[in-house]
Design an enzyme around this catalytic site. Structure first.
Site, PDB file in Angstrom:
ATOM      1  N   THR A  31       0.819  -1.218   0.000  1.00 40.78           N
ATOM      2  CA  THR A  31       0.000   0.000   0.000  1.00 40.78           C
ATOM      3  C   THR A  31       0.856   1.273   0.000  1.00 40.78           C
ATOM      4  OG1 THR A  31      -0.173   0.039   2.417  1.00 40.78           O
ATOM      5  CG2 THR A  31      -1.863  -1.190   1.220  1.00 40.78           C
ATOM      6  N   ASP A  32       0.197   2.354  -0.372  1.00 47.86           N
ATOM      7  CA  ASP A  32       0.864   3.657  -0.358  1.00 47.86           C
ATOM      8  C   ASP A  32       0.439   4.425   0.898  1.00 47.86           C
ATOM      9  OD1 ASP A  32      -1.715   4.604  -0.838  1.00 47.86           O
ATOM     10  OD2 ASP A  32      -1.330   5.123  -2.936  1.00 47.86           O
ATOM     11  N   ALA A  33       0.800   5.700   0.973  1.00 44.55           N
ATOM     12  CA  ALA A  33       0.495   6.508   2.162  1.00 44.55           C
ATOM     13  C   ALA A  33      -1.007   6.665   2.381  1.00 44.55           C
ATOM     14  CB  ALA A  33       1.156   7.885   2.031  1.00 44.55           C
ATOM     15  N   GLY A  34      -1.793   6.477   1.330  1.00 45.21           N
ATOM     16  CA  GLY A  34      -3.249   6.582   1.445  1.00 45.21           C
ATOM     17  C   GLY A  34      -3.918   5.286   1.869  1.00 45.21           C
TER      18      GLY A  34
ATOM     19  N   ILE B 259      -4.006   2.508   0.122  1.00 44.54           N
ATOM     20  CA  ILE B 259      -4.503   1.714  -1.004  1.00 44.54           C
ATOM     21  C   ILE B 259      -3.314   1.084  -1.735  1.00 44.54           C
ATOM     22  CG2 ILE B 259      -6.599   3.095  -1.250  1.00 44.54           C
ATOM     23  CD1 ILE B 259      -5.323   4.470  -3.649  1.00 44.54           C
TER      24      ILE B 259
END
Length: 138
Positions: free
Chosen positions: A14-17, A19
């Site tokens: 996942t990324d910082a968001g 997702i």
């Protein structure tokens, strides 16, 4: 019928968001293609040794429709859509199963991945062994 392989989404995907980072769908698709070959009795390493060749990605096109999130368990599919004597195009999808057994899965990402067969020593394109091509394209 498409081959399907389950993939769990972990923190590292996942990324910082929160997702799935877009490039990780390529990794999910790679795993599904590898497991599809394995389900047909072919490991990547054994193909290199016994057939003297290997598949390399020559083109990848992806379309992102909805995000996957941490802890989702996806189904990633692989199905041959086109083939020639030296390459195969594989249609792939990342699906999120519906919350109930009767619900259709949600399409998150779809891709078209073209793999070419190359000689393991020279990395030059060559023909896919006919028995392998027949098995993969049926």
């Amino acid at each position: 019928m498409a081959f399907a392989w389950p993939v769990r989404v972990y923190w590292e995907d996942t990324d910082a968001g929160g997702i799935v980072f877009y490039a990780n769908y390529l990794k999910f698709f790679e795993r599904a293609r590898t497991e599809w070959l394995r389900s047909l009795g072919h490991s990547q390493q054994a193909l290199k040794t016994s057939a003297g060749g290997m598949f390399v990605v020559t083109d990848a096109q992806l379309r992102y429709l909805q995000p996957a999130r941490l802890d989702d368990e996806l189904l990633v599919t692989a199905k041959v859509s086109q083939h020639s004597r030296a390459s195969i195009t594989i249609a792939q999808q990342a699906l999120l199963p519906g919350p109930h057994a009767d619900d259709p899965p949600v399409l998150l990402c779809e891709g078209s991945i073209r793999v070419g067969w190359v000689d393991v020593n020279s990395l030059r394109p060559c023909r896919i062994p006919s028995s392998l091509l027949e098995q993969l394209s049926s």
